[in-house]
Design an enzyme around this catalytic site. Structure first.
Site, PDB file in Angstrom:
ATOM      1  N   GLY A 174      18.867  50.090  96.296  1.00 50.15           N
ATOM      2  CA  GLY A 174      18.396  51.416  95.902  1.00 50.15           C
ATOM      3  C   GLY A 174      19.385  52.213  95.072  1.00 50.15           C
ATOM      4  O   GLY A 174      19.208  53.409  94.869  1.00 50.15           O
ATOM      5  N   GLU A 208      21.361  40.754 100.608  1.00 53.26           N
ATOM      6  CA  GLU A 208      21.192  42.093 100.045  1.00 53.26           C
ATOM      7  C   GLU A 208      22.481  42.883 100.214  1.00 53.26           C
ATOM      8  O   GLU A 208      22.699  43.498 101.278  1.00 53.26           O
ATOM      9  CB  GLU A 208      20.057  42.821 100.763  1.00 53.26           C
ATOM     10  CG  GLU A 208      18.705  42.165 100.623  1.00 53.26           C
ATOM     11  CD  GLU A 208      17.592  43.182 100.749  1.00 53.26           C
ATOM     12  OE1 GLU A 208      16.821  43.324  99.810  1.00 53.26           O
ATOM     13  OE2 GLU A 208      17.524  43.856 101.798  1.00 53.26           O
ATOM     14  N   GLU A 250      18.905  48.915 106.140  1.00 54.84           N
ATOM     15  CA  GLU A 250      18.530  50.276 106.541  1.00 54.84           C
ATOM     16  C   GLU A 250      18.275  50.335 108.039  1.00 54.84           C
ATOM     17  O   GLU A 250      18.484  51.380 108.674  1.00 54.84           O
ATOM     18  CB  GLU A 250      17.318  50.740 105.717  1.00 54.84           C
ATOM     19  CG  GLU A 250      17.713  51.048 104.279  1.00 54.84           C
ATOM     20  CD  GLU A 250      16.614  50.900 103.252  1.00 54.84           C
ATOM     21  OE1 GLU A 250      15.437  50.818 103.625  1.00 54.84           O
ATOM     22  OE2 GLU A 250      16.949  50.845 102.046  1.00 54.84           O
ATOM     23  N   SER A 308      18.390  46.263  93.929  1.00 60.00           N
ATOM     24  CA  SER A 308      18.129  46.780  92.577  1.00 60.00           C
ATOM     25  C   SER A 308      17.678  45.697  91.606  1.00 60.00           C
ATOM     26  O   SER A 308      17.985  45.750  90.412  1.00 60.00           O
ATOM     27  CB  SER A 308      19.352  47.528  92.031  1.00 60.00           C
ATOM     28  OG  SER A 308      19.641  48.644  92.849  1.00 60.00           O
ATOM     29  N   LYS A 352       9.219  49.774 101.823  1.00 60.58           N
ATOM     30  CA  LYS A 352       9.915  50.730 102.693  1.00 60.58           C
ATOM     31  C   LYS A 352       8.887  51.761 103.208  1.00 60.58           C
ATOM     32  O   LYS A 352       7.719  51.410 103.365  1.00 60.58           O
ATOM     33  CB  LYS A 352      11.071  51.400 101.956  1.00 60.58           C
ATOM     34  CG  LYS A 352      11.964  50.396 101.222  1.00 60.58           C
ATOM     35  CD  LYS A 352      13.266  50.986 100.807  1.00 60.58           C
ATOM     36  CE  LYS A 352      13.986  50.016  99.881  1.00 60.58           C
ATOM     37  NZ  LYS A 352      15.410  50.148  99.928  1.00 60.58           N
ATOM     38  N   ASN A 373       9.334  45.022  99.122  1.00 62.02           N
ATOM     39  CA  ASN A 373       9.566  45.828 100.320  1.00 62.02           C
ATOM     40  C   ASN A 373       9.251  47.277  99.955  1.00 62.02           C
ATOM     41  O   ASN A 373      10.012  47.919  99.253  1.00 62.02           O
ATOM     42  CB  ASN A 373      11.032  45.703 100.765  1.00 62.02           C
ATOM     43  CG  ASN A 373      11.354  46.661 101.904  1.00 62.02           C
ATOM     44  OD1 ASN A 373      10.453  47.197 102.560  1.00 62.02           O
ATOM     45  ND2 ASN A 373      12.643  46.891 102.146  1.00 62.02           N
ATOM     46  N   HIS A 432      16.992  44.344 108.051  1.00 65.68           N
ATOM     47  CA  HIS A 432      17.241  45.033 106.779  1.00 65.68           C
ATOM     48  C   HIS A 432      18.415  45.997 106.994  1.00 65.68           C
ATOM     49  O   HIS A 432      18.559  46.588 108.063  1.00 65.68           O
ATOM     50  CB  HIS A 432      15.983  45.787 106.339  1.00 65.68           C
ATOM     51  CG  HIS A 432      16.085  46.312 104.939  1.00 65.68           C
ATOM     52  ND1 HIS A 432      16.808  47.433 104.626  1.00 65.68           N
ATOM     53  CD2 HIS A 432      15.586  45.851 103.768  1.00 65.68           C
ATOM     54  CE1 HIS A 432      16.744  47.649 103.312  1.00 65.68           C
ATOM     55  NE2 HIS A 432      16.005  46.692 102.768  1.00 65.68           N
TER      56      HIS A 432
HETATM   57  C1  PEP Z   1      15.298  46.461  99.618  1.00 64.13           C
HETATM   58  O1  PEP Z   1      14.946  47.511 100.140  1.00 64.13           O
HETATM   59  O2  PEP Z   1      15.257  45.413 100.259  1.00 64.13           O
HETATM   60  C2  PEP Z   1      15.765  46.490  98.231  1.00 64.13           C
HETATM   61  C3  PEP Z   1      16.245  45.393  97.716  1.00 64.13           C
HETATM   62  O3  PEP Z   1      15.641  47.694  97.568  1.00 64.13           O
HETATM   63  P1  PEP Z   1      15.898  47.959  96.004  1.00 64.13           P
HETATM   64  O4  PEP Z   1      15.262  46.835  95.237  1.00 64.13           O
HETATM   65  O5  PEP Z   1      15.251  49.269  95.748  1.00 64.13           O
HETATM   66  O6  PEP Z   1      17.379  47.986  95.794  1.00 64.13           O
END
Ligand code: PEP
Length: 258
Positions: free
Chosen positions: A176, A170, A101, A214, A15, A13, A99
């Site tokens: 992040g 998630e 976000e 992460s 973003k 992803n 997601h």
């Molecule tokens: C994501 O944005 O779906 C995500 C898992 O980000 P990160 O791996 O940076 O935590």
């Protein structure tokens, strides 16, 4: 009889990152690094303006491309939105839906997320439904009820078609932040989601359950070894070719032990 899943799924992803030059470099590194067909299924979810670039550079490679959001509407007066049909025109294989976000910054409700999943499925695009609890919810002991509620909305709206979605667990506190869920924490929630799907949907074992938050080159192997973790949704580390390829290598190793 449910079919077992073959291979792991690793989806990047990006973003809101990238530009034409950087994307070309990253996608070429990815394709070059995957000369041998990977055991795992690999994809990248790119910002909408770069779908055509991804389609050009990835066509014929083992890497699929996807989008990061889709409209809940089929067409019409919805300025700024992108429909599932439009995504389909660019060969999109999957789309992230719900997601955290988007739930957080765009106030997306469970019902809206479920409708977006419906739009994607109707266009033949696999929605990757993102679910996960905030730190506050985890500390209040609400993790299970939050993810179950988020998934229930999708099952309610999509019925038997739910067997065609993918789900990504998630935890919001892990996205992040560098604070990855432990393999045991992730497995525990994945087992809850798996049980919920099995109880509600025929052919539930077709639904891959991805972990996101992460995931990186160092922790991917331990996460991907868990029984109910069928892959990873990778944010930051998917922007670095070597790291993403290393996660894919871990997935290939884990898949080989299936
Ligand atoms: C994501 O944005 O779906 C995500 C898992 O980000 P990160 O791996 O940076 O935590």
């Amino acid at each position: 009889m449910n079919q077992p899943l073959a291979g792991k799924r690793i989806v990047g992803n990006w973003k809101m990152n990238g530009d034409l030059a950087a994307n070309a470099q990253l996608l070429r590194a990815l394709v070059d690094g995957l000369q041998q067909a990977p055991t795992s299924h690999v994809g990248v979810c790119v910002p909408a303006p770069y779908l055509s670039q991804a389609a050009q550079l990835l066509a014929g490679s083992p890497v699929c491309w996807g989008a990061q959001d889709v409209s809940a509407h089929a067409s019409g007066a919805y300025t700024g939105e992108v429909s599932a049909h439009m995504l389909r025109d660019f060969g999109v294989r999957f789309v992230l839906v719900g997601h955290s976000e988007r739930r957080q910054h765009h106030a997306e409700s469970d019902a809206l997320v479920a409708t977006k999943a419906q739009q994607a499925l109707a266009a033949g695009i696999t929605p990757i439904i993102c679910v996960g609890e905030t730190l506050q919810e985890r500390e209040a002991g609400l993790t299970e009820s939050v993810v179950r509620r988020q998934l229930a909305a999708v099952i309610h709206a999509n019925g038997a078609c739910t067997s065609e979605v993918w789900v990504a667990y998630e935890p919001v506190w892990a996205i992040g932040t560098g604070h990855t869920a432990t393999p045991e924490q992730a497995q525990q929630v994945h087992a809850v989601l798996r049980a919920q799907l099995r109880a509600a949907v025929d052919r539930a074992d077709r639904v891959p359950l991805l972990y996101g938050g992460s995931m990186n080159a160092s922790n991917a192997a331990a996460l991907l070894e868990q029984a109910d973790i069928d892959g990873g949704l990778v944010g930051g580390a998917s922007l670095k070719g070597a790291d993403f390829l290393s996660i894919i290598a871990s997935a290939n190793n884990a898949a080989a032990t299936y």
